[in-house]
Design an enzyme around this catalytic site. Structure first.
Site: not given
Ligand code: RB5
Length: 142
Positions: A8-9, A70, A132-133, A67-68, A98, A65
């Site tokens: 994303d941005h 979303g 097993r996985h 945080t990863g 796994h 994104c």
């Molecule tokens: C964008 O501001 C932020 O919400 C997005 O990049 C992400 O972290 C969402 O999970």
């Protein structure tokens, strides 16, 4: 490995660096955007990438994104997508060995480029152990 990538941005600024890291590891990288840092909604790119991975057998995806979180939440809505939010090389290795994860997610605001490089390396060099996985992974789908 053929790997689709999208951000994303918030993570647009590192997309080229991540593409280069993945290519240097021997992967073919297909960029699904965005192509500039205008504000976008991460689910749009997560869904686009998952559709590409599901329609192109044996490929993988990388979604980034802020945080990863979303990206991974949206990607995991797709049947047969196993998106893993990884913070280091250990989680990336385990996600492949796994969980047979086929989409790697991480956060641009969480990990720096050095850690991202080790995540991509561990991901690229690891493969599903099966055994097993396999039954556990099968049980993920409802
Ligand atoms: C964008 O501001 C932020 O919400 C997005 O990049 C992400 O972290 C969402 O999970």
């Amino acid at each position: 490995m053929k790997i689709y990538i999208a951000t994303d941005h918030a993570a647009f600024c590192i997309k080229e660096n991540v593409k280069k890291i993945l290519q240097d590891l021997g992967n073919e990288v297909i960029d699904l955007g965005p192509m500039d840092d205008s504000r976008v909604d991460y689910p749009d790119f997560a869904h686009k990438l998952c559709e590409n991975v599901l329609n192109d057998l044996g490929t993988q995806g990388v979604l980034i994104c802020g945080t990863g979180i979303g990206m991974s939440l949206a990607a995991n809505k797709h049947k047969n997508i196993r998106a893993a939010l990884c913070h280091d090389s250990f989680t990336a290795k385990m996600a492949r060995e796994h969980n047979d994860a086929n989409v790697l997610c991480f956060g641009q605001r969480v990990v720096g480029l050095g850690v991202i490089e080790s995540i991509c390396k561990a991901w690229s060099e690891s493969s599903f152990e099966g055994g097993r996985h396999a039954n556990r992974v099968k049980k993920i789908e409802l």
